[in-house]
Scaffold this motif. Structure first.
Motif, PDB file in Angstrom:
ATOM      1  N   ALA A 175       0.808  -1.223   0.000  1.00  0.00           N
ATOM      2  CA  ALA A 175       0.000   0.000   0.000  1.00  0.00           C
ATOM      3  C   ALA A 175       0.845   1.279   0.000  1.00  0.00           C
ATOM      4  O   ALA A 175       0.313   2.367  -0.211  1.00  0.00           O
ATOM      5  N   ASN A 176       2.145   1.161   0.205  1.00  0.00           N
ATOM      6  CA  ASN A 176       3.020   2.336   0.262  1.00  0.00           C
ATOM      7  C   ASN A 176       3.458   2.713  -1.159  1.00  0.00           C
ATOM      8  O   ASN A 176       4.598   2.499  -1.571  1.00  0.00           O
ATOM      9  N   GLU A 177       2.532   3.273  -1.900  1.00  0.00           N
ATOM     10  CA  GLU A 177       2.767   3.580  -3.308  1.00  0.00           C
ATOM     11  C   GLU A 177       3.904   4.571  -3.524  1.00  0.00           C
ATOM     12  O   GLU A 177       4.649   4.454  -4.496  1.00  0.00           O
ATOM     13  N   ALA A 178       4.052   5.540  -2.636  1.00  0.00           N
ATOM     14  CA  ALA A 178       5.112   6.542  -2.811  1.00  0.00           C
ATOM     15  C   ALA A 178       6.493   5.885  -2.764  1.00  0.00           C
ATOM     16  O   ALA A 178       7.350   6.160  -3.608  1.00  0.00           O
ATOM     17  N   SER A 179       6.697   4.995  -1.800  1.00  0.00           N
ATOM     18  CA  SER A 179       7.990   4.333  -1.692  1.00  0.00           C
ATOM     19  C   SER A 179       8.219   3.360  -2.840  1.00  0.00           C
ATOM     20  O   SER A 179       9.331   3.266  -3.376  1.00  0.00           O
ATOM     21  N   LEU A 180       7.196   2.637  -3.239  1.00  0.00           N
ATOM     22  CA  LEU A 180       7.332   1.720  -4.370  1.00  0.00           C
ATOM     23  C   LEU A 180       7.696   2.481  -5.648  1.00  0.00           C
ATOM     24  O   LEU A 180       8.576   2.060  -6.407  1.00  0.00           O
ATOM     25  N   THR A 181       7.055   3.607  -5.879  1.00  0.00           N
ATOM     26  CA  THR A 181       7.354   4.428  -7.057  1.00  0.00           C
ATOM     27  C   THR A 181       8.787   4.927  -7.017  1.00  0.00           C
ATOM     28  O   THR A 181       9.512   4.870  -8.012  1.00  0.00           O
ATOM     29  N   LEU A 182       9.206   5.433  -5.858  1.00  0.00           N
ATOM     30  CA  LEU A 182      10.574   5.924  -5.691  1.00  0.00           C
ATOM     31  C   LEU A 182      11.580   4.820  -6.008  1.00  0.00           C
ATOM     32  O   LEU A 182      12.526   5.024  -6.777  1.00  0.00           O
ATOM     33  N   LEU A 183      11.393   3.653  -5.432  1.00  0.00           N
ATOM     34  CA  LEU A 183      12.351   2.560  -5.617  1.00  0.00           C
ATOM     35  C   LEU A 183      12.392   2.084  -7.068  1.00  0.00           C
ATOM     36  O   LEU A 183      13.475   1.814  -7.603  1.00  0.00           O
ATOM     37  N   HIS A 184      11.249   1.992  -7.714  1.00  0.00           N
ATOM     38  CA  HIS A 184      11.244   1.608  -9.130  1.00  0.00           C
ATOM     39  C   HIS A 184      11.993   2.649  -9.966  1.00  0.00           C
ATOM     40  O   HIS A 184      12.741   2.303 -10.878  1.00  0.00           O
ATOM     41  N   ARG A 185      11.798   3.912  -9.631  1.00  0.00           N
ATOM     42  CA  ARG A 185      12.447   4.993 -10.371  1.00  0.00           C
ATOM     43  C   ARG A 185      13.972   4.912 -10.287  1.00  0.00           C
ATOM     44  O   ARG A 185      14.671   5.295 -11.216  1.00  0.00           O
ATOM     45  N   ILE A 186      14.501   4.387  -9.182  1.00  0.00           N
ATOM     46  CA  ILE A 186      15.962   4.317  -9.041  1.00  0.00           C
ATOM     47  C   ILE A 186      16.513   2.915  -9.331  1.00  0.00           C
ATOM     48  O   ILE A 186      17.628   2.593  -8.963  1.00  0.00           O
ATOM     49  N   GLY A 187      15.712   2.101 -10.011  1.00  0.00           N
ATOM     50  CA  GLY A 187      16.226   0.838 -10.522  1.00  0.00           C
ATOM     51  C   GLY A 187      15.907  -0.424  -9.758  1.00  0.00           C
ATOM     52  O   GLY A 187      16.425  -1.492 -10.092  1.00  0.00           O
ATOM     53  N   PHE A 188      15.052  -0.360  -8.755  1.00  0.00           N
ATOM     54  CA  PHE A 188      14.653  -1.574  -8.035  1.00  0.00           C
ATOM     55  C   PHE A 188      13.584  -2.302  -8.838  1.00  0.00           C
ATOM     56  O   PHE A 188      12.739  -1.683  -9.473  1.00  0.00           O
ATOM     57  N   GLU A 189      13.633  -3.624  -8.787  1.00  0.00           N
ATOM     58  CA  GLU A 189      12.651  -4.457  -9.467  1.00  0.00           C
ATOM     59  C   GLU A 189      11.915  -5.324  -8.456  1.00  0.00           C
ATOM     60  O   GLU A 189      12.529  -5.841  -7.516  1.00  0.00           O
ATOM     61  N   HIS A 190      10.618  -5.503  -8.694  1.00  0.00           N
ATOM     62  CA  HIS A 190       9.795  -6.349  -7.829  1.00  0.00           C
ATOM     63  C   HIS A 190      10.224  -7.799  -8.005  1.00  0.00           C
ATOM     64  O   HIS A 190      10.293  -8.298  -9.126  1.00  0.00           O
ATOM     65  N   MET A 191      10.522  -8.476  -6.895  1.00  0.00           N
ATOM     66  CA  MET A 191      10.972  -9.866  -6.950  1.00  0.00           C
ATOM     67  C   MET A 191       9.895 -10.850  -6.481  1.00  0.00           C
ATOM     68  O   MET A 191       9.718 -11.906  -7.071  1.00  0.00           O
ATOM     69  N   ARG A 192       9.231 -10.505  -5.392  1.00  0.00           N
ATOM     70  CA  ARG A 192       8.222 -11.404  -4.852  1.00  0.00           C
ATOM     71  C   ARG A 192       7.388 -10.665  -3.819  1.00  0.00           C
ATOM     72  O   ARG A 192       7.732  -9.554  -3.420  1.00  0.00           O
ATOM     73  N   ASP A 193       6.321 -11.309  -3.383  1.00  0.00           N
ATOM     74  CA  ASP A 193       5.458 -10.760  -2.334  1.00  0.00           C
ATOM     75  C   ASP A 193       5.497 -11.672  -1.120  1.00  0.00           C
ATOM     76  O   ASP A 193       5.655 -12.892  -1.251  1.00  0.00           O
ATOM     77  N   ILE A 194       5.327 -11.067   0.034  1.00  0.00           N
ATOM     78  CA  ILE A 194       5.207 -11.795   1.296  1.00  0.00           C
ATOM     79  C   ILE A 194       3.818 -11.486   1.848  1.00  0.00           C
ATOM     80  O   ILE A 194       3.462 -10.319   2.017  1.00  0.00           O
TER      81      ILE A 194
END
Length: 166
Positions: free
Chosen positions: A132-151
């Protein structure tokens, strides 16, 4: 030992005892703490956490924990530490709401990642973020992080595991 890091607008440095009230105020802000760990804690719990930064983390040189300052004021918190959840090093960062929306989160996250790749010699860095933390997810994607899995958490919420490779 936690090194001092500088960015264009931020200073990341080890906490000092005089930071306790500002640390507690940051962690008591529910806009911040709702995304940290298990969510908001009591003031005594946050004071105890601050104490453990000195008696455990710094005393045993466990991992880097920074006070994040802008213009001399404590406006955030950051860490990079080894965790079993990601089987590697995870970045943690938080900024006071007064520092939101002007690119400081990006600047902060990039500085901690750069420390991981540089000084720590890591080949990948992870982040765990509430879905639910869309701001942090957007920030991390913008700097090159990729989604790996969900817990799937015990409370029914979802935590996303993201990774950035060197």
């Amino acid at each position: 030992m936690t090194p001092t890091l500088r960015t264009e607008r931020l200073l990341l440095e080890p906490y000092v005892p005089a930071d306790e009230d500002d640390f507690v105020a940051l962690f008591q802000d529910t806009g911040v703490s709702r995304w940290m760990g298990d969510g908001p804690s009591s003031e005594p719990e946050d004071r105890a956490l601050f104490g453990r930064v000195f008696t455990k983390v710094y005393a045993q040189d466990l991992f880097a924990v920074w006070a994040v300052r802008r213009d001399g004021l404590l406006i955030g918190h950051a860490e990079i530490k080894r965790t079993d959840v990601v089987d590697g090093h995870e970045i943690v960062y938080a900024l006071a709401p007064s520092a939101w929306g002007c690119g400081l989160g990006t600047e902060l996250a990039q500085a901690v990642v750069a420390h991981g790749f540089g000084a720590l010699g890591l080949t990948e860095v992870h982040a765990t973020v509430a879905a639910a933390n869309e701001a942090s997810l957007t920030l991390l994607h913008r700097i090159g992080f990729e989604h790996m899995r969900d817990i799937e958490e015990d409370d029914g919420s979802t935590t996303r595991v993201l990774t950035r490779r060197r």
